[in-house]
Design a protein around this motif. Structure first.
Motif, mmCIF file in Angstrom:
data_model
loop_
_atom_site.group_PDB
_atom_site.id
_atom_site.type_symbol
_atom_site.label_atom_id
_atom_site.label_comp_id
_atom_site.label_asym_id
_atom_site.label_seq_id
_atom_site.Cartn_x
_atom_site.Cartn_y
_atom_site.Cartn_z
ATOM 1 N N LYS A 145 0.854 -1.207 0.000
ATOM 2 C CA LYS A 145 0.000 0.000 0.000
ATOM 3 C C LYS A 145 0.886 1.252 0.000
ATOM 4 C CE LYS A 145 -4.056 1.968 1.012
ATOM 5 N NZ LYS A 145 -5.240 1.719 0.213
ATOM 6 N N GLU A 146 1.902 1.222 0.855
ATOM 7 C CA GLU A 146 2.827 2.366 0.934
ATOM 8 C C GLU A 146 3.575 2.533 -0.391
ATOM 9 O OE1 GLU A 146 4.275 4.011 4.289
ATOM 10 O OE2 GLU A 146 2.091 3.896 4.382
ATOM 11 N N ALA A 174 -8.752 -9.200 12.529
ATOM 12 C CA ALA A 174 -7.759 -8.119 12.390
ATOM 13 C C ALA A 174 -7.616 -7.273 13.650
ATOM 14 C CB ALA A 174 -8.073 -7.246 11.174
ATOM 15 N N GLU A 175 -7.877 -7.894 14.805
ATOM 16 C CA GLU A 175 -7.713 -7.170 16.075
ATOM 17 C C GLU A 175 -6.460 -7.657 16.775
ATOM 18 O OE1 GLU A 175 -12.477 -6.670 16.823
ATOM 19 O OE2 GLU A 175 -11.242 -7.429 18.483
ATOM 20 N N ARG A 191 -1.688 5.498 10.957
ATOM 21 C CA ARG A 191 -2.282 5.532 9.620
ATOM 22 C C ARG A 191 -3.226 4.343 9.374
ATOM 23 N NH1 ARG A 191 2.327 6.134 5.527
ATOM 24 N NH2 ARG A 191 3.094 7.378 7.245
ATOM 25 N N TYR A 192 -2.830 3.165 9.862
ATOM 26 C CA TYR A 192 -3.560 1.952 9.440
ATOM 27 C C TYR A 192 -4.329 1.225 10.531
ATOM 28 C CZ TYR A 192 -0.825 2.692 5.231
ATOM 29 O OH TYR A 192 -0.289 3.240 4.102
ATOM 30 N N GLU A 199 -6.087 -1.585 25.349
ATOM 31 C CA GLU A 199 -5.380 -2.836 25.114
ATOM 32 C C GLU A 199 -5.330 -3.285 23.664
ATOM 33 O OE1 GLU A 199 -3.519 -5.022 26.911
ATOM 34 O OE2 GLU A 199 -3.476 -3.174 28.089
ATOM 35 N N SER A 200 -6.286 -2.803 22.842
ATOM 36 C CA SER A 200 -6.343 -3.395 21.499
ATOM 37 C C SER A 200 -6.634 -2.400 20.375
ATOM 38 C CB SER A 200 -7.362 -4.533 21.477
ATOM 39 O OG SER A 200 -8.562 -4.091 22.024
ATOM 40 N N TYR A 201 -6.224 -2.881 19.188
ATOM 41 C CA TYR A 201 -6.350 -2.078 17.970
ATOM 42 C C TYR A 201 -6.950 -2.948 16.871
ATOM 43 C CZ TYR A 201 -3.094 1.371 19.932
ATOM 44 O OH TYR A 201 -2.492 2.336 20.697
ATOM 45 N N ARG A 202 -7.581 -2.298 15.902
ATOM 46 C CA ARG A 202 -8.048 -3.048 14.726
ATOM 47 C C ARG A 202 -7.495 -2.392 13.461
ATOM 48 N NH1 ARG A 202 -13.769 -2.751 14.572
ATOM 49 N NH2 ARG A 202 -13.952 -4.563 15.933
ATOM 50 N N LEU A 203 -7.092 -3.240 12.511
ATOM 51 C CA LEU A 203 -6.610 -2.696 11.239
ATOM 52 C C LEU A 203 -7.754 -2.036 10.480
ATOM 53 C CD1 LEU A 203 -4.183 -5.482 10.201
ATOM 54 C CD2 LEU A 203 -3.733 -3.082 9.722
ATOM 55 N N LYS A 204 -7.447 -0.967 9.792
ATOM 56 C CA LYS A 204 -8.494 -0.260 9.053
ATOM 57 C C LYS A 204 -8.867 -1.035 7.783
ATOM 58 C CE LYS A 204 -7.379 4.312 10.745
ATOM 59 N NZ LYS A 204 -6.683 5.566 10.500
ATOM 60 N N GLU A 205 -10.070 -0.727 7.314
ATOM 61 C CA GLU A 205 -10.578 -1.472 6.148
ATOM 62 C C GLU A 205 -9.724 -1.288 4.900
ATOM 63 O OE1 GLU A 205 -14.721 -0.775 5.438
ATOM 64 O OE2 GLU A 205 -15.240 -1.755 7.345
ATOM 65 N N GLU A 206 -9.068 -0.149 4.792
ATOM 66 C CA GLU A 206 -8.250 0.043 3.579
ATOM 67 C C GLU A 206 -7.162 -1.037 3.491
ATOM 68 O OE1 GLU A 206 -5.514 3.482 3.480
ATOM 69 O OE2 GLU A 206 -6.312 4.008 5.447
ATOM 70 N N ILE A 207 -6.777 -1.625 4.640
ATOM 71 C CA ILE A 207 -5.816 -2.741 4.615
ATOM 72 C C ILE A 207 -6.551 -4.086 4.586
ATOM 73 C CG2 ILE A 207 -3.963 -3.941 5.883
ATOM 74 C CD1 ILE A 207 -3.082 -1.283 4.569
#
Ligand SMILES: C[S@@+](CC[C@H](N)C(=O)[O-])C[C@H]1O[C@@H](n2cnc3c(N)ncnc32)[C@H](O)[C@@H]1O
Length: 289
Positions: A145-146, A174-175, A191-192, A199-207
């Motif tokens: 993507k980059e 994707a968490e 960015r993504y 405690e947690s993150y989720r990847l964005k839909e663009e990825i």
């Protein structure tokens, strides 16, 4: 392989010496038993690796010999799944071995983009084979993507496959925990990823939209096709040499001409006629024709 004697840590019971009576003759019988009852062909795996995982299950179930363990498999079919789970070592991380991703970023992708442009085909197809919880597939999606951020005419497709359905379910979600992201730059995280809580993150839909996960057994299932890059890292170590040989042929057929194969740092490619090294230290190879 001789009869095994193990020192087992039973937690608060302290160390106990446990004797598991399993020997060279029993081992193929267990492989045959699993094949007949479950259809899974385990002969493709390295014998030492299988033996160690089998011993773990025998210790966990307190079975002491071939008869007891296969008896348990017959009474409790769920033990098949537990045994297969014990074979799936899912350790992984984002951008595992950053120097490998660096070679892909600086050498592989620019060459690929240039060649695709000259050929007028602007689709790049990537396969993370044995992707575990998805970090490898998503790392590749982020990297590409980059790389094409200024090139909206390029389309990137990433496949993540694994034999372990539970791992794939997690990959699809994707968490990830904050500590899984600690090797990523702040920039990439901002960015993504979306922050869900402390405690947690989720990847964005663009990825996530770039990646498709699919259950796939590298040994038994027909290969994916028309790939430009295949990552198959830290999977081959579990697989016998004969099967590795077949797999390298499958990967060669799965790749476009001059496509790239990246294997794990401790893994070795035997098929010098199929692949040439691009960066031997990082185990980045290119298909010969
Ligand atoms: C150690 S992880 C490697 C993950 C990732 N490639 C990396 O290097 O970080 C190995 C993965 O290979 C998968 N695996 C083992 N045998 C397989 C097979 N026959 N077909 C597909 N995946 C397999 C396991 O389920 C596990 O998720």
């Amino acid at each position: 392989m001789n009869q095994a004697t193990l020192n087992v840590d039973y937690g608060y019971y302290g160390y106990m010496e446990e004797k598991i009576e399993i020997n060279e003759k029993d081992f193929p019988r267990i492989i045959d038993f699993i094949h007949d009852h479950n259809g899974m062909d385990l002969s493709a795996y390295r014998q030492n690796f299988l033996f160690r995982r089998l011993r773990l299950r025998m210790l966990a179930t307190r079975t002491k010999n071939y008869q007891e363990y296969t008896g348990l498999l017959e009474r409790k079919p769920d033990e098949f799944n537990k045994f297969l789970d014990a074979l799936s070592i899912n350790v992984t991380e984002f951008f595992r071995d950053p120097d490998v991703f660096d070679v892909v970023k600086k050498t592989v992708i620019p060459e690929l983009i240039q060649r695709k442009e000259a050929g007028g085909n602007k689709v790049i197809r990537v396969w993370s084979a044995g992707c575990a919880y998805g970090q490898e597939a998503y790392s590749l999606a982020i990297l590409l993507k980059e790389a094409v951020s200024e090139r909206p005419d390029f389309l990137i497709r990433v496949w993540g496959t694994d034999v372990d359905g539970d791992a794939l379910e997690k990959a699809e979600k994707a968490e990830y925990r904050a500590r899984d992201l600690k090797e990523l730059s702040k920039d990439i995280v901002e960015r993504y990823f979306s922050r869900l809580n402390d405690e947690s993150y989720r990847l964005k839909e663009e990825i996530t939209d770039m990646v498709k996960f699919q259950r796939h057994n590298l040994i038994n299932d027909p290969s994916l096709k028309f790939m430009d890059i295949i990552f198959c890292r830290n999977v081959l170590i579990y697989i016998s040499h004969d099967q590795q040989h077949l797999l390298f042929h499958k990967f060669s057929e799965a790749l476009h001409s001059r496509g790239y194969l990246v294997i794990g740092k401790v893994e070795t490619i035997w098929e010098k006629d199929l692949f040439v090294p691009v960066e031997p230290k990082q185990k980045v190879y290119q298909k010969v024709k």
